[in-house]
Design an enzyme around this catalytic site. Structure first.
Site, mmCIF file in Angstrom:
data_model
loop_
_atom_site.group_PDB
_atom_site.id
_atom_site.type_symbol
_atom_site.label_atom_id
_atom_site.label_comp_id
_atom_site.label_asym_id
_atom_site.label_seq_id
_atom_site.Cartn_x
_atom_site.Cartn_y
_atom_site.Cartn_z
ATOM 1 N N ARG A 111 0.825 -1.219 0.000
ATOM 2 C CA ARG A 111 0.000 0.000 0.000
ATOM 3 C C ARG A 111 0.858 1.267 0.000
ATOM 4 O O ARG A 111 0.451 2.290 -0.522
ATOM 5 C CB ARG A 111 -0.899 0.032 1.242
ATOM 6 C CG ARG A 111 -2.201 -0.716 1.080
ATOM 7 C CD ARG A 111 -3.125 -0.370 2.248
ATOM 8 N NE ARG A 111 -4.237 -1.318 2.324
ATOM 9 C CZ ARG A 111 -4.662 -1.866 3.454
ATOM 10 N NH1 ARG A 111 -4.068 -1.592 4.599
ATOM 11 N NH2 ARG A 111 -5.676 -2.698 3.445
ATOM 12 N N CYS A 144 -9.297 -0.380 6.263
ATOM 13 C CA CYS A 144 -10.699 0.000 6.469
ATOM 14 C C CYS A 144 -10.852 1.213 7.390
ATOM 15 O O CYS A 144 -11.699 2.078 7.139
ATOM 16 C CB CYS A 144 -11.498 -1.177 7.023
ATOM 17 S SG CYS A 144 -10.761 -1.988 8.438
ATOM 18 N N SER A 173 -15.547 -7.495 13.212
ATOM 19 C CA SER A 173 -15.432 -7.998 11.838
ATOM 20 C C SER A 173 -14.182 -7.474 11.154
ATOM 21 O O SER A 173 -13.708 -8.083 10.201
ATOM 22 C CB SER A 173 -16.670 -7.631 11.023
ATOM 23 O OG SER A 173 -16.844 -6.231 10.993
ATOM 24 N N HIS A 236 -16.747 0.795 12.166
ATOM 25 C CA HIS A 236 -15.645 1.380 12.920
ATOM 26 C C HIS A 236 -16.009 2.815 13.297
ATOM 27 O O HIS A 236 -16.538 3.571 12.474
ATOM 28 C CB HIS A 236 -14.367 1.412 12.075
ATOM 29 C CG HIS A 236 -13.729 0.071 11.876
ATOM 30 N ND1 HIS A 236 -14.106 -1.058 12.566
ATOM 31 C CD2 HIS A 236 -12.711 -0.333 11.059
ATOM 32 C CE1 HIS A 236 -13.358 -2.084 12.180
ATOM 33 N NE2 HIS A 236 -12.515 -1.675 11.262
#
Lengths: 338, 338, 338, 338
Positions: A111, A144, A173, A236
């Site tokens: 990334r 995320c 999750s 989140h």
């Protein structure tokens, strides 16, 4: 017009399942192939998957036979979407790319490589233009939490802030379906998520970075981050404090309401009409307010040189499955998909 | 030596039950009377209480008949301990006090009145000396979150910090047994707790305030607070960032390890041997580490002029039932109990 | 009198930790050695364990060095207590026994072998007498659910019932600390527990079996069992229907209240004063009623030839750690410990 | 064709919200009016509701002004749908009916009145024909648990079974949004639900009853029921044992697969294609398998004269909001809507 044919790596995982569902009935993207771990190759999707989405397995995919991650299995698609576990993603993805296969990936490796765009669409879709002259496109989506927490920063990052202090409260999750035992997180808070606190500021530095020809030059970010796991299934959250002088909060609210950077493109089925929704009620936003790709902010205040906000978003859709699809839709709209 | 006789207001509530259990077999405090709402007066404790502590109702209390909150029912005890709901506490407590009955109270009203000491024992037990010449003692304990979060500040409050930024993650029991429906908080985060964000800095200002004869002069505190409810049954947590220059973190750790201000007194059964415990493992402390009156801190770091720590404590014991009993023990040790 | 020296296999697991805590300060049993998986041999207990009990690691054990499961490491103890995972228990335990080392085990393998007593103390402690002439004692305890659900059957098993229909609702801890991901069981019910539905009637057949010299002859049991996992941390529950004619429920209640088969022995610290507690309130018993070794029953009714009851017990203490210690205490009281 | 105009009583409750969402874009039913408690009359829906559905408030309803429950406010609709709390339902509904207004109701009062059909559509839609000659129609839907658990009985109720033994595990939402505090049900099981154990067999007796002109004659049912609350947000489950001789389970499976009694009608948007879905995997069905109006069964077995099955369904959709709409759709298809 023929559809964009895609194959999906990691299709049986939690994020993979979400993509399968989001791509059902997509107007111009066709999920043509699904791939999973080697021991499942050849099996029907329905036989290999442990389906956990709250709906039936879409018919269009249930009888597909799983293919391998070998480039030969993906030469006849336009794009490979990767929802691979990070441990194995780098090898598989770079092999596909070096075989001339386009990849858009959710997985964390690479990334931060300056020649690979790291895309949170509303924030830095323009970074995608660095791919214009490349034969093979390789695009990453952020972590995320980064995806969600970076959104309201578009209007702050250029201002003269002193420092940002972020505390996240992240859903279970986010650790994957089997990431945390019930006995470990039920009625408990775990004040640490491995690797997360480094990723968030680093990735934000890159998302808000400058394009310099073929590379992204990261921007300097002054941010302290603490990531905490709480017993919540999905979404989140974060509390962000920003030490900043002479901040015009009314203008900030106006900017957020006008923030629709993707409205110049058409056909983006995954783009939320309003990317950031501001809540005025004290006890909002909550989990039931979140419908998918949009980010919610609440508890907005500015006093004592402190801008404060609460940020909430869907870690599986906005944070992973949806953003990858939106990135592909964008590349299509930007004519970067061929 | 005869025991200190106490009566307990709000004895059937969640905090009241905790006190009942903590006072069982106490070496020198005798719970002589229990009181609850008027419609229960006269009933046996066991018949009126909806017991939720994870143990049987202690035998010593089960057959006691509940008394009213009228001063006449409390003239023969040495102290009234109050775990009353805040809506009714002020009237009942002030009536007791004006009738010459000593009260130590957990309830929020009047906490900020400058002539009533607000005691978090390890931090400001010396404030209790302002009661020395008073015939009737009236003492308050802080809000549960304040109690916990203020502990590690003993070593910071006098330093030259710029600002503190606190995000709390608070347990559902903090709202009372029936405070939050399962459907409202299960798998959800509620980013607001009514009244809490004002109380915490205000009460910290007073706890760390200066005694001026008969009054407490609040200290100026620079603190931003966001209080969040998370689906955890017991224990309040917080992430605290402090913007501070040239901070000596090694010294801070040493100071915390040596922080045993109550060790000069003997007989304090509720005083934790180590009031603040530092955890070095990244993912600590967690709920199972908390045993009662002690505070836990973890994730301690200092960089970029930012001191960061995670703070965890039991909101029902440290935050409420235990601190009231410890306050009485202290007053006994300080000879302020007659 | 010298203490009974024991070593503990599987000491770092959830049941092992519970035993460590229950054996702290035991009047006549000394936990002398702790054992765990081979890669931890030699390490200090505190360094190897991931402690999850809601209390600190008892000091007496924290610095012990973990030993292996090899017989040579256990020749100097009087008994080995086994909380081993079932996959590895059989080999290790039989090797210890064939080396002349006494073993009391919670693990499932060999529970049904007719020459090994399967002990739920209050029900069939007399089966232990079959060990009288053996040099080496090898004893098994039943499955956690069997242990709990079999208790109220002592008064039914000899009657002329037609059939029993049991539906259990079992806690997540029954699957081990890491047995179930949060995402799999949070807000979910899983209508199956592998192997459980066969074990329960089979083990009940043996517990209530007849001793024939050196062997247990199983009793015929007519019972249908469905085992269900629910999102509860601790405590197994069950609804039991018994099709039975002319049942005297008042007598049953009396029998249960008088059921104190172990009262003839002294020194049983783990034996509950009242092994089975009957609750009369409709909504009882609940999890907070359970304190350890006792079983709770509620919703007792008899009509339409149907006896119905709700049964609740602690799966970790009654169902595992406590029952093993009680078995050893009993063997000591019965003079079978040498 | 003009649409069927309906008003909705109890529109701001959890079941009411579900109906609002299910009626959005309905092809031939138009939710024309919403009603709530008197103190909200006149307010906009969006201002009065505490929306908890996992989606935005549908636009079509958000600006409607809430009307009262007075008949005068409902004379211009074709049907009133009632999701009223049971405490107030009887008075309001009977007043509407006596004013000639058609009512289909989810509320419990009057469910057992022999002249009011109690409809679980697939089971007894034919009972609706008793309304044929009535000017004003008043229809009830069963209790949410009854609705779900009665479905697979269509093929058993006429057979020569001895007795049925049902244990339900019911979701917290069944008690209403604020029905149970988090502290009361989190990690707990409550073995009792007030009134529920009487309702289920009684309502099943009526659903499977015989029509005798204008009345329903209840069928005799031999069923023992225990209803248990478990910490699950949505979906009621049950384990059903049936003592029955010579049962042909293969035929039962075939009958269930062919069970499509509503297929003769068209236009039933709420009718599931397959009303009962059989799962063969041991650990199925689970909550994520449930999509709305269909019932799931698993753990099907027959031995020792015992038929056993696990039953799962959505208590809010199948059990309440959806069944009421389906009943109206059916009445339309049966031409009973005018």
């Amino acid at each position: 017009m023929s559809k964009i044919r895609v194959s999906l790596l990691g299709s049986t995982g939690m994020v993979g399942q979400k993509m399968v569902r989001l791509l059902e009935n997509h107007p111009y993207i066709e999920l043509a192939k699904v791939s999973a771990s080697p021991n499942n190759t050849g099996k029907r999707y329905i036989d290999a998957v442990r389906w956990v989405e709250n709906s039936e397995i879409p018919e269009y995919v249930s009888d597909m036979n799983l293919v391998s991650s070998d480039p030969n299995d993906h030469r006849d698609v336009d794009f490979v979407l990767s929802a691979l576990p990070s441990e194995i993603a780098e090898g598989i993805e770079t092999r596909l790319v070096s075989n001339g296969i386009n990849v858009i990936s959710n997985a964390s490796p690479l990334r931060m490589r300056s020649d690979i765009p790291l895309i949170n669409p509303e924030i830095n879709y323009e970074h995608l233009y660095m791919l214009e002259d490349r034969d093979t496109k390789y695009v990453k989506n952020p972590n995320c939490t980064t995806t969600i927490m970076s959104m309201p920063l578009f209007d702050i990052i250029n201002s003269d802030y002193e420092r940002m202090y972020l505390t996240t409260m992240q859903a279970v999750s986010g650790a994957g379906f089997s990431g945390l035992p019930y006995m470990a997180i039920n009625n408990n808070i775990i004040p640490y998520i491995n690797g997360e606190e480094e990723k968030i500021p680093a990735e934000i530095s890159k998302i808000f970075g400058y394009r310099n020809d073929d590379k992204i030059v990261n921007r300097n970010i002054k941010m302290s981050v603490t990531t905490v796991r709480v017993p919540v299934a999905v979404d989140h959250a974060g509390v962000l404090y920003i030490n900043i002088k002479n901040f015009d909060i009314e203008n900030f609210i106006k900017d957020i309401r006008n923030f629709k950077p993707l409205s110049r493109f058409s056909g983006l089925t995954m783009a939320p009409r309003q990317p950031i929704i501001i809540h005025e009620k004290n006890d909002a936003p909550q989990v039931h307010d979140v419908s998918g790709m949009e980010i919610h902010i609440g508890r907005l205040s500015y006093n004592d040189d402190t801008l404060r906000m609460y940020i909430l978003g869907d870690n599986l859709i906005r944070g992973a499955a949806g953003i990858t699809i939106l990135t592909l839709e964008l590349m299509h709209a930007m004519k970067l998909d061929n």
